[in-house]
Design an enzyme around this catalytic site. Structure first.
Site, PDB file in Angstrom:
ATOM      1  N   PHE A  44      -4.766   3.768  15.082  1.00 43.15           N
ATOM      2  CA  PHE A  44      -5.102   4.882  14.005  1.00 43.15           C
ATOM      3  C   PHE A  44      -6.238   4.544  13.004  1.00 43.15           C
ATOM      4  O   PHE A  44      -6.418   3.447  12.920  1.00 43.15           O
ATOM      5  CB  PHE A  44      -3.963   5.366  13.106  1.00 43.15           C
TER       6      PHE A  44
ATOM      7  N   LYS B 298     -12.172  -3.173  18.461  1.00 42.74           N
ATOM      8  CA  LYS B 298     -10.881  -3.730  18.537  1.00 42.74           C
ATOM      9  C   LYS B 298     -10.325  -3.802  20.048  1.00 42.74           C
ATOM     10  O   LYS B 298      -9.298  -4.570  20.409  1.00 42.74           O
ATOM     11  CB  LYS B 298      -9.749  -2.840  17.992  1.00 42.74           C
TER      12      LYS B 298
ATOM     13  N   ASP C 114      -4.880  -6.181   5.173  1.00 40.90           N
ATOM     14  CA  ASP C 114      -5.935  -7.045   5.903  1.00 40.90           C
ATOM     15  C   ASP C 114      -5.720  -8.339   5.372  1.00 40.90           C
ATOM     16  O   ASP C 114      -6.217  -9.194   6.051  1.00 40.90           O
ATOM     17  CB  ASP C 114      -7.161  -6.164   5.563  1.00 40.90           C
TER      18      ASP C 114
ATOM     19  N   ASN D 254       0.903  -1.299  -0.140  1.00 47.22           N
ATOM     20  CA  ASN D 254      -0.059  -0.194   0.177  1.00 47.22           C
ATOM     21  C   ASN D 254       0.751   1.074  -0.053  1.00 47.22           C
ATOM     22  O   ASN D 254       2.096   1.469   0.101  1.00 47.22           O
ATOM     23  CB  ASN D 254      -0.999  -0.008   1.223  1.00 47.22           C
TER      24      ASN D 254
ATOM     25  N   ILE E  25      -3.061  -6.838  14.429  1.00 48.97           N
ATOM     26  CA  ILE E  25      -2.186  -6.751  15.505  1.00 48.97           C
ATOM     27  C   ILE E  25      -2.614  -5.875  16.630  1.00 48.97           C
ATOM     28  O   ILE E  25      -2.528  -6.181  17.806  1.00 48.97           O
ATOM     29  CB  ILE E  25      -0.794  -5.971  15.016  1.00 48.97           C
TER      30      ILE E  25
HETATM   31  O1  C5P Z   1      -9.103  -1.747  10.641  1.00 47.59           O
HETATM   32  P1  C5P Z   1      -8.430  -0.745  10.166  1.00 47.59           P
HETATM   33  O2  C5P Z   1      -7.213  -1.399   9.341  1.00 47.59           O
HETATM   34  O3  C5P Z   1      -8.934   0.489   9.656  1.00 47.59           O
HETATM   35  O4  C5P Z   1      -7.579  -0.357  11.405  1.00 47.59           O
HETATM   36  C1  C5P Z   1      -6.490   0.411  11.528  1.00 47.59           C
HETATM   37  C2  C5P Z   1      -5.531   0.434  12.904  1.00 47.59           C
HETATM   38  O5  C5P Z   1      -5.468  -1.128  13.095  1.00 47.59           O
HETATM   39  C3  C5P Z   1      -4.065   0.811  12.783  1.00 47.59           C
HETATM   40  O6  C5P Z   1      -3.811   1.174  13.876  1.00 47.59           O
HETATM   41  C4  C5P Z   1      -3.646  -0.237  12.135  1.00 47.59           C
HETATM   42  O7  C5P Z   1      -2.199  -0.051  12.566  1.00 47.59           O
HETATM   43  C5  C5P Z   1      -4.220  -1.550  12.979  1.00 47.59           C
HETATM   44  N1  C5P Z   1      -4.038  -2.689  12.403  1.00 47.59           N
HETATM   45  C6  C5P Z   1      -3.157  -3.732  12.880  1.00 47.59           C
HETATM   46  N2  C5P Z   1      -3.482  -4.773  12.159  1.00 47.59           N
HETATM   47  C7  C5P Z   1      -3.893  -4.954  11.205  1.00 47.59           C
HETATM   48  C8  C5P Z   1      -4.980  -4.111  10.619  1.00 47.59           C
HETATM   49  C9  C5P Z   1      -4.774  -2.955  11.135  1.00 47.59           C
HETATM   50  O8  C5P Z   1      -2.507  -3.512  13.731  1.00 47.59           O
HETATM   51  N3  C5P Z   1      -4.178  -6.303  10.557  1.00 47.59           N
END
Ligand code: C5P
Length: 401
Positions: free
Chosen positions: A324, A342, A276, A208, A306
């Site tokens: 974030f 979350k 994702d 990305n 994470i």
């Molecule tokens: O669900 P979304 O991707 O919008 O969430 C964003 C937040 O979740 C960010 O803080 C991102 O670093 C974290 N995140 C993560 N692991 C993932 C997807 C998102 O830690 N697989």
């Protein structure tokens, strides 16, 4: 305050080198140990004997010195210090630093170090004002190099203007400010940053557009408050800050493992743009067109989240977990729901619709969402957002209170 700290002092070739002898004394008076390095030009102004005698340790001079390398290699020399100080930093040394040269011991140490660097420039006023030096200054500032001075005044060469090296006590104050007891001293914080790369085959991947700018600025701001920072970063385009432990990873799964390995921590801040999904049927060898006109069908599997994993830890959960959320519509509603889903403590939300110019820009307008509600911040430079957020994190951890 400097007791037990080790300063690597690089003395360049300028008349101001005599002040660096006094600097060594002032540092040692405050309990710091000084490893000294004298450049060839520096030796024209002060001797290795006087530098070594004042430091109470040998003065290093040459890159290819067999005895020195056997005792302590140049890489180790650059890493064993808590801070690197260049005084005087001549126009030539600054140009070498800005250009990434490594043709003598001083410039090689500056390239090899993973520690923060403070420079005290000293040169003739015309040299200071020269376009080339001004360009180098901008480059060094962007590289997170700190400056003390130069001061304005009469110069040894008979001219007047900016270019005099800062006085030893001003340099000591600069060093103390960088090494002082910030509110996060003794705390360990983990920051994730940058994009992840999810392989399709050994040569292709899904990625990305994250540059890592946000996470990098935040890690730097937390470090500046005295925190020990573990910076878990995907392949970002901006370089990581100095003075943090960098763990470079590629995939989301590796990022999760790196964060878990870094625990325990007082706080985890997830600023990374994590993919994702990963490719479930990634190929072990390079995929080839077979001439049939049929494109390969990629299958996807969901990556571990994470932020959610750390937020929902049953045992040893960090006191503060921050995520974030980049949204394009209904920012506050979506981010508020995300915080609950979350299980993190805060969500830093921002509106990334192209019209805002935030994505890829230098400014950010964020809303900090916690259990107490949503707090909208004004539009600010990204570095300032990072500093404010770092201060709030220190506050929440009850640090330095
Ligand atoms: O669900 P979304 O991707 O919008 O969430 C964003 C937040 O979740 C960010 O803080 C991102 O670093 C974290 N995140 C993560 N692991 C993932 C997807 C998102 O830690 N697989």
């Amino acid at each position: 305050m400097l007791s037990g700290k080790r300063i690597l002092l690089i003395i360049g070739g300028g008349i101001a080198a005599y002040k660096s002898l006094d600097l060594i004394r002032r540092l040692r008076e405050r309990g710091a140990a000084v490893t000294s390095v004298l450049t060839k030009a520096g030796e024209e102004f002060v001797t290795p004997l006087s530098v070594g005698a004042l430091a109470g340790e040998k003065c290093y001079r040459h890159l290819f010195d067999l005895t020195d390398e056997a005792e302590m290699g140049h890489i180790e020399l650059s890493r064993a210090a808590d801070l690197v100080v260049v005084a005087p930093a001549t126009a030539d040394l600054m140009a070498k630093m800005a250009g990434g040269h490594a043709d003598d011991l001083a410039s090689t140490l500056l390239m090899a170090t993973d520690k923060r660097v403070l420079i005290a420039p000293a040169m003739n006023v015309r040299m200071w004002l020269h376009r080339a030096t001004q360009r180098n200054i901008a480059t060094l500032r962007a590289d997170d190099i700190r400056f003390v001075g130069p001061n304005e005044g009469d110069m040894a060469c008979g001219e007047y203007g900016p270019g005099r090296m800062a006085e030893p006590l001003e340099i000591v104050a600069g060093i103390e400010a960088m090494m002082g007891d910030g509110p996060l001293e003794g705390r360990h914080l983990v920051v994730t940053s940058g994009p992840t790369h999810e392989p399709i085959d050994p040569v292709r991947y899904i990625a990305n557009r994250s540059s890592g700018a946000q996470g990098t600025a935040l890690a730097r701001a937390l470090r500046d408050l005295g925190a020990r920072v573990t910076f878990v970063t995907g392949p970002a385009t901006v370089p990581p800050p100095g003075g943090v432990a960098v763990v470079a990873i590629e995939t989301a799964q590796q990022m999760l493992e790196a964060v878990q390995a870094a625990l325990p921590a007082d706080a985890v801040i997830c600023a990374a743009a994590v993919a994702d999904w990963r490719v479930a049927n990634a190929s072990g060898s390079k995929m080839k067109k077979d001439g049939s006109g049929k494109a390969p069908a990629l299958e996807f599997a969901e990556n571990p989240d994470i932020l959610a994993t750390i937020s929902q830890m049953k045992k040893g959960r960090p006191a503060l977990v921050v995520g974030f959320a980049a949204e394009t519509d209904d920012v506050i509603a979506h981010a508020t729901a995300k915080r609950v889903r979350k299980g993190c403590d805060w969500i830093v939300a921002n509106d990334v619709r192209p019209a805002t110019g935030i994505m890829g820009g230098t400014e950010n307008a964020v809303t900090l969402i916690s259990a107490g509600g949503a707090e909208e911040w004004p539009r600010l430079p990204k570095d300032e957002v990072a500093r404010r957020l770092a201060a709030r994190i220190a506050d929440a951890l009850g640090a330095g209170g």
